[in-house]
Enzyme design. Structure first.
Site, PDB file in Angstrom:
ATOM      1  N   SER A 167       0.713  -1.171  -0.069  1.00 35.93           N
ATOM      2  CA  SER A 167      -0.064   0.074  -0.066  1.00 35.93           C
ATOM      3  C   SER A 167       0.596   0.910   0.464  1.00 35.93           C
ATOM      4  O   SER A 167       1.651   0.996  -1.190  1.00 35.93           O
ATOM      5  CB  SER A 167      -0.892  -0.058   1.211  1.00 35.93           C
ATOM      6  OG  SER A 167      -1.782   1.486   0.646  1.00 35.93           O
ATOM      7  N   ARG A 170     -11.751   7.307   8.282  1.00 36.41           N
ATOM      8  CA  ARG A 170     -11.062   6.356   8.272  1.00 36.41           C
ATOM      9  C   ARG A 170     -12.188   5.192   7.634  1.00 36.41           C
ATOM     10  O   ARG A 170     -11.709   4.307   7.289  1.00 36.41           O
ATOM     11  CB  ARG A 170     -11.157   6.289   9.809  1.00 36.41           C
ATOM     12  CG  ARG A 170     -10.898   4.466  10.099  1.00 36.41           C
ATOM     13  CD  ARG A 170      -9.252   4.104   9.017  1.00 36.41           C
ATOM     14  NE  ARG A 170      -9.289   2.871   9.366  1.00 36.41           N
ATOM     15  CZ  ARG A 170      -7.332   2.526   8.928  1.00 36.41           C
ATOM     16  NH1 ARG A 170      -6.956   2.733   8.585  1.00 36.41           N
ATOM     17  NH2 ARG A 170      -7.353   1.264   9.744  1.00 36.41           N
ATOM     18  N   ASP A 187      -8.786  -6.300  -5.148  1.00 37.91           N
ATOM     19  CA  ASP A 187      -8.467  -4.508  -4.664  1.00 37.91           C
ATOM     20  C   ASP A 187      -9.135  -3.680  -5.320  1.00 37.91           C
ATOM     21  O   ASP A 187      -8.857  -3.520  -6.867  1.00 37.91           O
ATOM     22  CB  ASP A 187      -6.958  -4.621  -4.219  1.00 37.91           C
ATOM     23  CG  ASP A 187      -6.645  -3.580  -3.822  1.00 37.91           C
ATOM     24  OD1 ASP A 187      -7.205  -2.207  -4.033  1.00 37.91           O
ATOM     25  OD2 ASP A 187      -4.967  -3.161  -3.820  1.00 37.91           O
ATOM     26  N   HIS A 194      -8.173  -4.585  -0.917  1.00 35.33           N
ATOM     27  CA  HIS A 194      -6.722  -4.042  -0.809  1.00 35.33           C
ATOM     28  C   HIS A 194      -6.048  -4.406   0.626  1.00 35.33           C
ATOM     29  O   HIS A 194      -5.090  -4.658   0.370  1.00 35.33           O
ATOM     30  CB  HIS A 194      -7.638  -2.112  -0.265  1.00 35.33           C
ATOM     31  CG  HIS A 194      -6.162  -1.967  -0.598  1.00 35.33           C
ATOM     32  ND1 HIS A 194      -4.701  -2.043  -1.699  1.00 35.33           N
ATOM     33  CD2 HIS A 194      -5.315  -1.022   0.584  1.00 35.33           C
ATOM     34  CE1 HIS A 194      -3.149  -1.120  -1.133  1.00 35.33           C
ATOM     35  NE2 HIS A 194      -3.666  -0.557   0.330  1.00 35.33           N
ATOM     36  N   ASP A 195      -6.751  -4.712   1.692  1.00 40.51           N
ATOM     37  CA  ASP A 195      -6.380  -5.167   2.467  1.00 40.51           C
ATOM     38  C   ASP A 195      -5.829  -6.565   3.116  1.00 40.51           C
ATOM     39  O   ASP A 195      -5.092  -7.025   3.731  1.00 40.51           O
ATOM     40  CB  ASP A 195      -7.690  -4.896   3.988  1.00 40.51           C
ATOM     41  CG  ASP A 195      -7.719  -3.454   4.865  1.00 40.51           C
ATOM     42  OD1 ASP A 195      -6.298  -2.308   4.163  1.00 40.51           O
ATOM     43  OD2 ASP A 195      -8.409  -3.669   5.479  1.00 40.51           O
TER      44      ASP A 195
END
Lengths: 384, 384
Positions: B155, B225, B326, B356-357
């Site tokens: 990332s 967030r 992602d 993505h994580d």
């Protein structure tokens, strides 16, 4: 749109001009209550003798009643489909487009004045898509329409159309659902949560009672719109249009510290522009109310689930369409609808690179399908 | 992490404990200036005699220096890769993980105390990824490392790794870039803009000078967030986990009016939880600084574009990986990297449904490739 208050039916209202009707008191699904609800709407064309040529057109989240130009100067948001000689031919059909309850385009909304003389503001009820249909059923009754030849909508308008077909299947012949879904997804709820939170965070929001203040929560509403707008466009389109370009002569590396305002990237300027445009035309409370309504959307709620609900609309003929690059209302969500309705020919794909907003910009692609499956001469109502 | 201030090299620092080094005054790309910059870092293993076994590990946006457990009690964020006997074997390699300038995990950041005794706050400079590399080059010099055997990151850490390879190709042997891109895209900038705007909108933000106030901009940081977290996960995963479920006994239809707090959908509760967790551990100014840094990311800037920049790192051996689901760092962005580097074997796809994580949760999948292409015994430095 041009506003025209109609007190009598002596003179027909010109096409594409705002009208109002009172539909009575209403208790919302959440328990909230409003007396004397007023719905705004526009019409095009003339209702025929047996009221068999009525078409209901339902707008999206920040949309209004002005679907088509009609006799007004302003373009409509679905001019590609609706007008004299158009796919939805207003020389043959009587088109009705109501403003959704809670919006700020004429129907009773948070900015409307309550009986105590103050705007409803924070006292305005949470609203569901189902509430909006219940109230529009009253509008139909007032207009003398017992059954719509067709109900059409895109995005939240598609959710409203689908809810119409399930709430009152006996009042819907054809139902056209574009870029929508049977129930709002976790992701849609997630993006919506951030948007309403941004509005509520704005100190100018004042918990929803800001109408008598010098300023309104434009910053919060602007952030909500930025988030939403990104989801309305495809990654590919944003990249093709903006990539990492600077906005004209602005320099994103010009801010020395956090206290400085740096120059913008072009995509930031674009989103600022989108935010400012919305802030100029839309009310923050209405944005919260309608976003919450969209989060509530689930045709299967208290009806045994989506499949049972859609099965129950077994006399309705569906046309379901999706934009292939839509990443907010994925085409697979349209599949879920056609998989469970009795009359529906698969999902028509609108081929557009721009994402969800293709339901506006590229709706003309749906023309031939609508013509063939819904509005062709052979299928059109004969009572005109 | 356990904090341990090191004044001398007499006792080796235990693996996975925080250390600090002063790297001098620094003028940022935007013109901002900081005196006496301090970088925090952790290490694992021992630097060999010819300093040929050093590995640099770079964290993501809200990440820290604690890549691996080491001799601390706390799990590290890439324990799957780094440790004694691991893929990055700390019995053989000397692993260094610096905290990025501007962060809040030990390196000089907005909450650090300026010479006037007050926190930097709004006076903290806008920072670029390139600034962070320039400062970490000084860290390497302090540690006696002239060339890293490998630089790895995911990332924003991947962006940092790639910038390392282009800024100082003579100091990087292998470069491993996971779930990142050569330059931040319009969409990434767009989502980032909404996030920083939400923080700045929070009245508790006080333009960045909130450290002496009773409250901090937790609401704004929480919204940032929430937006970010949705982009870190796939639509599919959110739907599979939460769909439209209510949060336990909460009822999303329980709020009568806008003035009421309604019950939450499960996905809202999940995002509230993610927001609260971040607010408890991260500083809002640092979030703005690092998000702005990520927006600035473009290895091709002032270097004739991405292709020329990556070509210039023609002695560096690249491993580039992407998560197939992602939707923030699309695999195609990894293609752009491998298409322009001299040594790189295509994009390794991490197969994960979560988005993505996956660069954190499923990084073990990269193990065999890293072992074969970077860390296998035959390729490992021999000076140990």
């Amino acid at each position: 749109m041009t506003i025209r208050e109609i007190d009598s039916q002596e003179q027909p209202t010109p096409d594409g001009h705002l009208q109002f009707v009172e539909v009575g008191d209403y208790t919302f699904e959440t328990g909230g209550y409003l007396p004397n609800v007023k719905l705004a709407f526009e019409t095009w064309g003339t209702l025929n003798a047996d009221a068999s040529n009525a078409v209901l057109l339902l707008h999206a989240l920040t949309g209004d009643t002005h679907v088509a130009r009609g006799e007004s100067a302003e373009p409509g948001w679905w001019d590609q489909l609706v007008g004299p000689g158009g796919i939805v031919d207003t020389d043959h059909y009587f088109v009705v487009a109501p403003n959704m309850i809670g919006s700020c385009y004429g129907s009773t909304g948070p900015a409307s004045i309550a009986p105590d003389g103050r705007p409803w503001g924070s006292r305005f009820p949470f609203t569901t898509i189902r509430d909006s249909v219940n109230l529009e059923l009253r509008l139909a009754e007032k207009l003398g329409i017992t059954k719509f030849y067709a109900v059409l909508g895109g995005s939240m308008g598609g959710a409203r159309a689908l809810e119409w077909a399930v709430t009152a299947p006996e009042k819907v012949n054809h139902c056209v659902v574009v870029a929508a879904c049977a129930k709002s997804t976790a992701e849609q709820i997630a993006f919506a949560q951030a948007q309403t939170a941004a509005i509520r965070l704005d100190p100018q929001y004042r918990s929803g009672d800001y109408y008598d203040a010098a300023s309104s929560p434009s910053a919060g509403l602007g952030i909500a719109r930025r988030i939403a707008h990104v989801t309305y466009r495809s990654e590919m389109e944003l990249e093709a249009r903006f990539s990492r370009q600077n906005q004209h002569e602005e320099n994103p590396f010009s801010g020395e510290t956090l206290a400085h305002t740096r120059g913008r990237y072009a995509v930031e300027s674009y989103l600022d522009h989108q935010a400012n445009k919305l802030v100029d035309r839309f009310d923050a409370n209405s944005y919260v109310v309608l976003t919450e309504a969209l989060m509530s959307h689930d045709v299967g709620r208290s009806r045994g689930g989506v499949e049972a609900a859609l099965n129950s609309a077994d006399d309705v003929h569906f046309v379901v369409a999706a934009v292939n690059s839509d990443r907010l209302y994925w085409p697979a969500q349209s599949d879920e609808i056609v998989n469970h309705v009795s009359h529906g020919d698969g999902v028509f794909i609108i081929d557009s690179p721009i994402g969800h907003d293709g339901f506006l910009t590229d709706i003309h692609q749906l023309g031939p399908v609508l013509n063939e499956q819904v509005f062709s001469a052979s299928k059109a109502p004969q009572g005109n």
